[in-house]
Design a protein around this motif. Structure first.
Motif, PDB file in Angstrom:
ATOM      1  N   TYR A  17       0.819  -1.210   0.000  1.00 12.77           N
ATOM      2  CA  TYR A  17       0.000   0.000   0.000  1.00 12.77           C
ATOM      3  C   TYR A  17       0.855   1.263   0.000  1.00 12.77           C
ATOM      4  O   TYR A  17       0.399   2.320  -0.410  1.00 12.77           O
ATOM      5  CB  TYR A  17      -0.948  -0.026   1.204  1.00 12.77           C
ATOM      6  CG  TYR A  17      -2.004   1.039   1.165  1.00 12.77           C
ATOM      7  CD1 TYR A  17      -3.068   0.960   0.265  1.00 12.77           C
ATOM      8  CD2 TYR A  17      -1.945   2.131   2.009  1.00 12.77           C
ATOM      9  CE1 TYR A  17      -4.045   1.938   0.223  1.00 12.77           C
ATOM     10  CE2 TYR A  17      -2.922   3.112   1.976  1.00 12.77           C
ATOM     11  CZ  TYR A  17      -3.965   3.015   1.087  1.00 12.77           C
ATOM     12  OH  TYR A  17      -4.927   3.983   1.052  1.00 12.77           O
TER      13      TYR A  17
ATOM     14  N   VAL B  58      -9.923  -1.717   7.669  1.00  9.95           N
ATOM     15  CA  VAL B  58     -10.344  -0.960   6.487  1.00  9.95           C
ATOM     16  C   VAL B  58     -11.435  -1.782   5.812  1.00  9.95           C
ATOM     17  O   VAL B  58     -11.616  -2.959   6.140  1.00  9.95           O
ATOM     18  CB  VAL B  58      -9.169  -0.688   5.499  1.00  9.95           C
ATOM     19  CG1 VAL B  58      -8.107   0.187   6.145  1.00  9.95           C
ATOM     20  CG2 VAL B  58      -8.562  -1.979   4.976  1.00  9.95           C
TER      21      VAL B  58
ATOM     22  N   GLN C  72      -5.344  -2.695   7.276  1.00  5.35           N
ATOM     23  CA  GLN C  72      -4.101  -2.025   6.885  1.00  5.35           C
ATOM     24  C   GLN C  72      -3.072  -2.335   7.971  1.00  5.35           C
ATOM     25  O   GLN C  72      -3.314  -2.106   9.158  1.00  5.35           O
ATOM     26  CB  GLN C  72      -4.306  -0.521   6.760  1.00  5.35           C
ATOM     27  CG  GLN C  72      -3.045   0.206   6.333  1.00  5.35           C
ATOM     28  CD  GLN C  72      -3.344   1.612   5.895  1.00  5.35           C
ATOM     29  OE1 GLN C  72      -4.079   1.816   4.931  1.00  5.35           O
ATOM     30  NE2 GLN C  72      -2.782   2.588   6.599  1.00  5.35           N
TER      31      GLN C  72
ATOM     32  N   ARG D 276      -1.946  -3.844   2.738  1.00 10.33           N
ATOM     33  CA  ARG D 276      -3.376  -4.059   2.941  1.00 10.33           C
ATOM     34  C   ARG D 276      -3.632  -5.541   2.668  1.00 10.33           C
ATOM     35  O   ARG D 276      -3.199  -6.088   1.655  1.00 10.33           O
ATOM     36  CB  ARG D 276      -4.208  -3.193   1.992  1.00 10.33           C
ATOM     37  CG  ARG D 276      -4.173  -1.725   2.387  1.00 10.33           C
ATOM     38  CD  ARG D 276      -5.547  -1.206   2.644  1.00 10.33           C
ATOM     39  NE  ARG D 276      -5.527   0.128   3.220  1.00 10.33           N
ATOM     40  CZ  ARG D 276      -6.339   1.096   2.845  1.00 10.33           C
ATOM     41  NH1 ARG D 276      -7.223   0.895   1.881  1.00 10.33           N
ATOM     42  NH2 ARG D 276      -6.298   2.262   3.460  1.00 10.33           N
TER      43      ARG D 276
ATOM     44  N   TYR E 162      -6.755  -8.367   2.495  1.00 12.56           N
ATOM     45  CA  TYR E 162      -8.200  -8.470   2.305  1.00 12.56           C
ATOM     46  C   TYR E 162      -8.667  -9.898   2.568  1.00 12.56           C
ATOM     47  O   TYR E 162      -8.007 -10.853   2.183  1.00 12.56           O
ATOM     48  CB  TYR E 162      -8.583  -8.027   0.889  1.00 12.56           C
ATOM     49  CG  TYR E 162      -8.261  -6.559   0.656  1.00 12.56           C
ATOM     50  CD1 TYR E 162      -9.141  -5.577   1.075  1.00 12.56           C
ATOM     51  CD2 TYR E 162      -7.077  -6.176   0.052  1.00 12.56           C
ATOM     52  CE1 TYR E 162      -8.838  -4.216   0.886  1.00 12.56           C
ATOM     53  CE2 TYR E 162      -6.767  -4.834  -0.145  1.00 12.56           C
ATOM     54  CZ  TYR E 162      -7.656  -3.870   0.282  1.00 12.56           C
ATOM     55  OH  TYR E 162      -7.352  -2.531   0.099  1.00 12.56           O
TER      56      TYR E 162
END
Length: 151
Positions: A90, A119, A124, A148, A150
């Motif tokens: 990121y 986030v 993050q 980051r 996910y």
């Protein structure tokens, strides 16, 4: 051995911890020359071995950004995050280059997990990466790197 971290919950449990060190890797003149070609940074301190030998460091040194760019190669030797769908670089916060990386030296990475913030869709993660030349008194690069992850 790579430390396996299970998902975002596993990351949150490790905030503040030093995750370990990568093995040492040798920095070669070929790497430095290839990086110079890729970036257009052909400063003599990196690529002119004869001139650099007479220069302030007694030989050619790696580019600071070459050192930083080794993070994606070295960090998976320290840790891996499982149970996620994707992880991306990121960005970076503060980056410093306190001492040189001489060509022919051995470099390793140490990683400390500084923070994990939620986030949308994931987290993050901020880490401190410290690159060290074997036997050097000061680190060669200290960087706050941001990922980051996910779910």
């Amino acid at each position: 051995m790579t430390r396996m971290i299970e998902g975002i919950a596993g990351l949150k449990a490790l905030v503040g911890e030093h995750l370990g060190y990568s093995p040492y890797t040798e920095i070669t003149q070929e790497q430095v020359n290839t990086f110079a070609d890729a970036t257009g940074d052909h400063q003599w301190i990196h690529i002119d071995v004869e001139r650099a030998t007479a220069g302030p460091f007694g030989g050619p040194i790696a580019h600071g950004y070459l050192t930083l760019s080794l993070g994606p190669m070295l960090s998976p030797q320290i840790f891996a995050v499982t149970g996620i769908s994707m992880g991306v670089n990121y960005g970076a916060g503060k980056v410093r280059f306190p001492s040189p990386v001489p060509v022919g030296s051995k470099l390793r990475l140490g990683a400390t997990l500084q923070s994990v913030e939620d986030v949308a869709g994931g987290a993050q993660v901020t880490m401190e990466f410290v690159f060290e030349v074997e036997g050097a008194a000061k680190p060669s690069c200290v960087a706050e790197v941001i990922f980051r992850y996910y779910e």
